[in-house]
Every structure is written in C-alpha cells, then in structure tokens.
Design a protein around this motif. Structure first.
Motif, PDB file in Angstrom:
ATOM      1  N   THR A  69       0.755  -1.196   0.109  1.00 15.09           N
ATOM      2  CA  THR A  69       0.045   0.113   0.017  1.00 15.09           C
ATOM      3  C   THR A  69       0.728   1.201   0.013  1.00 15.09           C
ATOM      4  O   THR A  69       1.872   1.369   0.915  1.00 15.09           O
ATOM      5  N   GLN A  70       0.684   2.225  -0.905  1.00 21.69           N
ATOM      6  CA  GLN A  70       1.246   3.422  -0.991  1.00 21.69           C
ATOM      7  C   GLN A  70       0.645   4.384  -0.279  1.00 21.69           C
ATOM      8  O   GLN A  70      -0.532   4.875  -0.800  1.00 21.69           O
ATOM      9  N   GLU A  71       0.689   4.579   1.055  1.00 21.46           N
ATOM     10  CA  GLU A  71      -0.230   5.651   2.004  1.00 21.46           C
ATOM     11  C   GLU A  71      -0.220   6.909   1.542  1.00 21.46           C
ATOM     12  O   GLU A  71       0.934   7.591   1.033  1.00 21.46           O
ATOM     13  N   ALA A  72      -1.371   7.492   1.256  1.00 21.14           N
ATOM     14  CA  ALA A  72      -1.631   8.753   0.771  1.00 21.14           C
ATOM     15  C   ALA A  72      -1.228   9.866   2.155  1.00 21.14           C
ATOM     16  O   ALA A  72      -1.366   9.456   3.370  1.00 21.14           O
ATOM     17  N   TYR A 177       5.058   4.270   6.609  1.00 19.26           N
ATOM     18  CA  TYR A 177       3.750   4.703   7.044  1.00 19.26           C
ATOM     19  C   TYR A 177       3.832   6.390   7.426  1.00 19.26           C
ATOM     20  O   TYR A 177       4.966   6.824   7.397  1.00 19.26           O
ATOM     21  N   MET A 178       2.881   6.771   7.151  1.00 19.15           N
ATOM     22  CA  MET A 178       2.773   8.502   7.658  1.00 19.15           C
ATOM     23  C   MET A 178       2.236   8.627   9.016  1.00 19.15           C
ATOM     24  O   MET A 178       1.275   7.970   9.580  1.00 19.15           O
ATOM     25  N   GLN A 179       3.071   9.556   9.629  1.00 22.13           N
ATOM     26  CA  GLN A 179       2.613   9.718  10.917  1.00 22.13           C
ATOM     27  C   GLN A 179       1.957  10.970  11.135  1.00 22.13           C
ATOM     28  O   GLN A 179       2.439  12.117  10.561  1.00 22.13           O
ATOM     29  N   ARG A 180       0.946  11.263  12.003  1.00 24.14           N
ATOM     30  CA  ARG A 180       0.414  12.688  12.166  1.00 24.14           C
ATOM     31  C   ARG A 180       0.863  13.112  13.122  1.00 24.14           C
ATOM     32  O   ARG A 180       1.051  12.717  14.313  1.00 24.14           O
ATOM     33  N   ILE A 181       1.356  14.520  12.983  1.00 26.13           N
ATOM     34  CA  ILE A 181       2.040  15.226  14.048  1.00 26.13           C
ATOM     35  C   ILE A 181       1.410  16.703  14.282  1.00 26.13           C
ATOM     36  O   ILE A 181       0.893  17.053  13.384  1.00 26.13           O
ATOM     37  N   TYR A 182       1.539  17.297  15.572  1.00 27.99           N
ATOM     38  CA  TYR A 182       0.810  18.563  15.704  1.00 27.99           C
ATOM     39  C   TYR A 182       1.963  19.111  16.290  1.00 27.99           C
ATOM     40  O   TYR A 182       2.348  19.121  17.340  1.00 27.99           O
TER      41      TYR A 182
END
Length: 619
Positions: A69-72, A177-182
């Motif tokens: 999977t190529q994560e958006a 993977y893509m990590q969400r950061i704030y």
C-alpha cells in the motif's frame, strides 16, 4: 543315432522359437507401455504448457507477487496565517526476518569475514537504532520458532532509515507509514482533534475535531504497488508491475490565529488554576466577518500524546458545554427593550432589594443597596436584577422570546465542528410565573461560550449577525484555493439600537460598575459581567462567572466571551472572567495592529440629573 540327435535339435529349435516369441511379445508390450507413458507425458505436457499455461503462469506469478500500500499523505491543517497546526510525515518501522538474518555475513575490504549472524548484526545496528546491543541481538535472533516479520523499532525517521539501509544488513526491512504530528502540542488540540483507529474500524481516520469533520477532504486515497520478487526479496525488473499512485489529501485552512489561540489558552490556564476552575472556555470572534479567531478550553489535550489523554478532554467546552450565563443574559433583555422602544437609556425605575413583582415573585440584587431611582443605563451598569425585571416587563414574553431566538439562543451557530450544542430555550408558553422573570437575567435558559460571543459580535456589528465559521477554506485536487462558503447575514436589532447598547455597556469598566478588571490600557471596552448559580442534583451549588466584551467599543474589532465554572465559593464574572478578557483583549489589539481609542468612554447618567461630563475617562 543321427535320428536321435536330429530329434533333440528339433526340440531345442522349438524351445528357442518359443522363448524368442515370448521375448518378442514382452518387448512389444514394453514398447507399447513406454509409448503409452510417453504419450501420456506428452499429453500432460501439452495440457500444462498449452492448455493450462496461462493459469499456471498466473499461479506462479501470484506466488511471487508482493502487494504494497502506498499511503496517501494526509492534508495539513493551517491557521489563518498559514502556520502548520497539523501535518503528516513519513516514518518507518524497522523489521527483521529472523530466518534470513542467520545468513548475514560482513566482510572487510580484503574480502575477509569479520562477523556473521544476528549477534554481529546487532553490533552493527545498535548504535544507529540507539538500542542495547544484547537486547537487540535477542530480537534479531528470536527463539526456536523464527518469524519473518518481527518489529525491531517503531517510528524511525527517513534520515535514520537511510543510515540503517546503508549498513546493508541482510534480513532487515523497512515498513513505511505516515505519522500525524501536531507541531504546537496542546495549542488548539481539541479543535484539531486526532487521527486513529477503533475496534470497529481499522482505517486511520479523523476521530474528533477538524480531523473528523473534514476527514474526507484531508484523508486522500491510498495507492497500490504490485511487483514480482525472488526468494531473497529481489524485485524482478522484467516482470509485470502494477502501480496506482496515491492521491494525497487536501489541506484545510482555519480562521484560528495560532498566537492568539495560545495566549487565550494560557490566560485560561493561569486564571483557571488561580480560581480553582472545574472548566473554563473562551471564544474570540472577529466582528463583521464571523471569523472565530480563538476557541479555547482549560487543559486542552495534546494530540501527539493520545495515550495520556482522557477521552472526555476532546469535548470542546466552548461549543459543547451550554450553561446559564447569569447576568450576561441581561444584554438580550435590554437589547430587545431598546430595539422595541419600550425604554431608553435615561428612562428611570425605582430599584430596591428585595423587590416584589406584580405577580408576587420576589427578587434581590447581589449586594444590598438603599431604595433609589436609577436610569436604564445605571441598572445595566450596576447589574440590578430588581431593575431588570421591571425593564423586561415592558415587553411580552413572546417578544422577548423572539429576540432571544434572533440572537441565536437555542440553535447551533453552525461552526464547522461536530458535537456543537444548541443550548436550551423553552418556548414562553412553558414558563411559569417565576421563569417569566428569571429568563430576563440569564436563568432558565442556557447558551455556550461561543453563542455568547456571537451576541457580543451582533452588538458590535450594528445589530447584524454574520454566521460564525472556523474554516477559512480548502484546496482542491489541482491546488486551487477554495474559500469556504459563508451563510447569509441577518439583522437582529437596528444599527441605532446596537450603538445604544454599546454606549451603555461602556460603563462596565467605570468606577462603581462590575468589571474594572476588564480594562485594557488605551482601549475603550464595552461589556457585561455575569454570575450564575448552578444547583447540583446531589445538593449544593456550583457557580459560573462570565464576561462578554467588545473592543474597541468606539471601533469594534473583536467580541470575546469567557465562562469559568467552579464549585464551592461564588465566582463573580467581574473577578474571575474579566481579567481573562483583559489579557486576551490586550494581546489581540497588538496582534491585529488596532490603533488605540481616540475618544473617551461613553457615559450615560446612572441616576437622574447626574453630571457625567467629568466621567469620560472612565474613572
């Protein structure tokens, strides 16, 4: 004798002939069997290589095929200035094939073996992974049952992975993977929300706040990659390859100003701690546009630390905790009476505490005072309940109710956040003889902090309500910015009535009124304090201290609402909420580069015949 020999010779010939016949038959049978087997093999080969060729090829290809999977990349969330409030960055989990790593070998430049196996791999990798070598060796080696996909370390940056990959350790693989950061931690944390999974849905999606409300915009569409690989994981370059490019999510721009939001949260935290608040909330609205510049709660969560966040912390109290506003609610009664022309700022009423109304209900003011005659402006400045009920009685319940509805009480503001509460406003035919009066001074109905800021914004905008919004716009798939579509404005009270209200509200910081703590040096403030008593089901009382202010009063730019909820001792709005307003207001004026007020505070007489010419300085 010769005859006998001839007889024996004849018998041998017959026997040989018989043996030859048998051998020939056996040979024929063998040949037939061989031919049959060969024919079967040929038929089988024809079946496999011709008739079943496509199926077998597909099966082999499927066995060799690996799908990824190529994560958006999820879209960013930005503040009004373009500062990043939420973004996604690539990260890697490092995994090991415990079978393959047994064959790891390391050679020096002279092709001499210097180390092998998991133990030496641990020695090579430990410094880069910042892990204990012995612990790492145990993970790489595994037990008697080897696994080909074991987690070694989570959350490695791309730079770190490049270091690891350069070591060329056989059996070590990345999991991207893509990590969400704030980046700003708690700043606007509950407004932004978070991204996560649930037991019912393993998809990584927005679960709260803007992340949830705009999930379809932000999320994007994952891509896919399918390749054929050999036993050692090498991709066959000539084999078929399928690739579907990921479509990254689109960004969302908010009306929130990060710096003002931070200042608002800090002011709530400081004063909330000082006064022992259970919860506190603030809303800052830009007058004339409906843009919400700050929307803050006490102890906002940090979306980067989900494991430490109480699930209840995701509720945005500024829109999700409606409560009785107390005397701030008097603004609606006074505005309705001024707009209807049933009173003017200098009309007078006799006020005394206690006061008994025509229907036999008795009301008091927060402080004892002698019987006196005061103007409408003076009653607002002193926040007298005993005068407010008399002013409210100049209107019918139905008329007051309609004005409360026009100001937005009992309905959601429409801000683009989920879980907004509309507050409560029961129709007048359900009011009893006491509720008839308590609704005049902010009891028996409830509003949110944002709704009360909206009331202030209407008064500051010449009586016009501009629908509130917290989303400025989004971007489409082509990178084109799309401003958010705004709702239709509506006239709530006349411009003249709104001006009159602001003039009367400028008394709030003057000597003898309720909120000298709301003063902002250099700027005229128009406002109203409130103190509400909340009866608890188990007995006893909690209190809400509130303040709604508009500034500069002579050139309105922002409306600010503060609510602070505490238990135990009373929480007067002028004591607990007015200082928060002053701190927010002072920063906002500097941030927005608003010039100081150029005229003195407006001052109506509070009692008949009062000389107010010397009171323009607000002292």
């Amino acid at each position: 004798m010769e005859k006998a020999r001839g007889s024996r010779s004849g018998r041998r010939t017959a026997k040989q002939t018989s043996l030859q016949g048998t051998t020939h038959k056996r040979l024929q049978l063998t040949i037939i069997i061989v031919i049959a087997i060969a024919a079967l093999l040929v038929l089988r080969l024809f079946y496999l290589q011709v008739l079943q060729a496509d199926i077998l090829s597909a099966t082999a290809s499927q066995f060799r095929t690996r799908s990824y999977t190529q994560e958006a990349k999820r879209g960013d969330i930005l503040d009004a200035t373009g500062a990043v409030l939420a973004t996604s960055v690539p990260r890697y989990n490092v995994r090991v094939d415990q079978v393959a790593i047994q064959d790891y070998r390391e050679y020096d430049d002279d092709d001499k073996l210097v180390g092998a196996g998991p133990a030496y791999a641990a020695r090579v990798l430990a410094p880069v992974l910042n892990m204990d070598q012995s612990e790492l060796g145990g993970i790489l080696n595994g037990g008697s049952q080897k696994s080909q996909w074991v987690m070694v370390k989570k959350g490695v940056t791309p730079e770190q992975w490049r270091e690891i990959d350069a070591l060329d350790v056989h059996g070590i693989f990345p999991e991207r993977y893509m990590q969400r950061i704030y980046p700003n931690g708690q700043i606007a944390g509950d407004i932004l929300g978070f991204v996560g999974q649930t037991e019912e849905d393993s998809t990584s999606s927005g679960r709260s706040g803007i992340e949830q409300a705009f999930n379809e915009t932000l999320q994007g569409v994952d891509g896919a990659l399918r390749v054929e690989v050999g036993p050692d994981g090498t991709v066959f370059p000539q084999a078929s390859k399928y690739e579907q490019t990921a479509q990254d999510g689109r960004s969302v721009k908010l009306t929130i100003d990060r710096d003002l939001q931070e200042t608002t949260q800090r002011a709530l935290a400081d004063h909330g701690k000082k006064f022992g608040a259970v919860w506190a909330a603030a809303a800052v609205v830009e007058i004339g546009t409906g843009r919400v510049l700050a929307l803050a709660d006490l102890d906002a969560p940090d979306p980067n630390k989900l494991e430490k966040v109480d699930p209840k912390a995701w509720r945005v109290d500024a829109i999700g905790a409606p409560t009785e506003p107390g005397s701030v609610g008097k603004l609606l009664t006074f505005a309705a009476a001024i707009d209807q022309g049933s009173v003017s700022p200098t009309d007078t009423f006799v006020v005394e505490t206690p006061h008994t109304t025509p229907n036999g209900e008795t009301f008091t003011d927060s402080e004892s005072h002698p019987r006196e005659t005061e103007t409408v402006a003076g009653i607002l400045a002193h926040s007298y309940n005993t005068g407010t009920v008399q002013i409210g009685d100049t209107l019918s319940d139905e008329v007051r109710y309609k004005y409360m509805q026009k100001f937005g009480i009992g309905e959601k503001t429409g801000i683009e956040l989920l879980a907004e509460e509309p507050g409560t406003l029961r129709p007048p035919d359900t009011w009893d003889k006491r509720t008839h009066y308590t609704t005049m001074f902010g009891q028996a109905w409830a509003g949110t902090t944002l709704q009360m800021a909206q009331v202030g914004a209407v008064l500051g905008n010449k009586g016009v309500m501009i629908p509130l919004h917290i989303v400025e716009g989004t971007w489409d798939a082509n990178g084109q910015y799309l401003p958010a579509v705004q709702g239709k404005a509506r006239q709530v009270i006349s411009a003249e009535s709104a001006t009159t209200m602001l003039q009367m509200m400028q008394a709030v910081t003057q000597k003898g009124s309720t909120a000298p703590n709301a003063k902002v040096p250099g700027y005229n403030v128009a406002g109203k304090t409130g103190t509400a008593q909340i009866i608890k089901p188990e007995g006893g009382m909690d209190f809400v201290g509130s303040f709604v202010g508009v500034m500069p009063a002579d050139n309105p730019k922002i409306a600010v609402s503060i609510m602070l909820y505490k238990t135990g001792s009373v929480a007067y709005g002028g004591t607990v909420s007015a200082p928060i307003f002053a701190e927010i207001g002072e920063f906002a004026m500097r941030q927005m580069k608003v010039p100081p007020s150029s005229e003195p505070l407006y001052r109506y007489p509070w009692v008949p015949g009062e000389d107010v010419s010397a009171d323009g300085n607000g002292e």
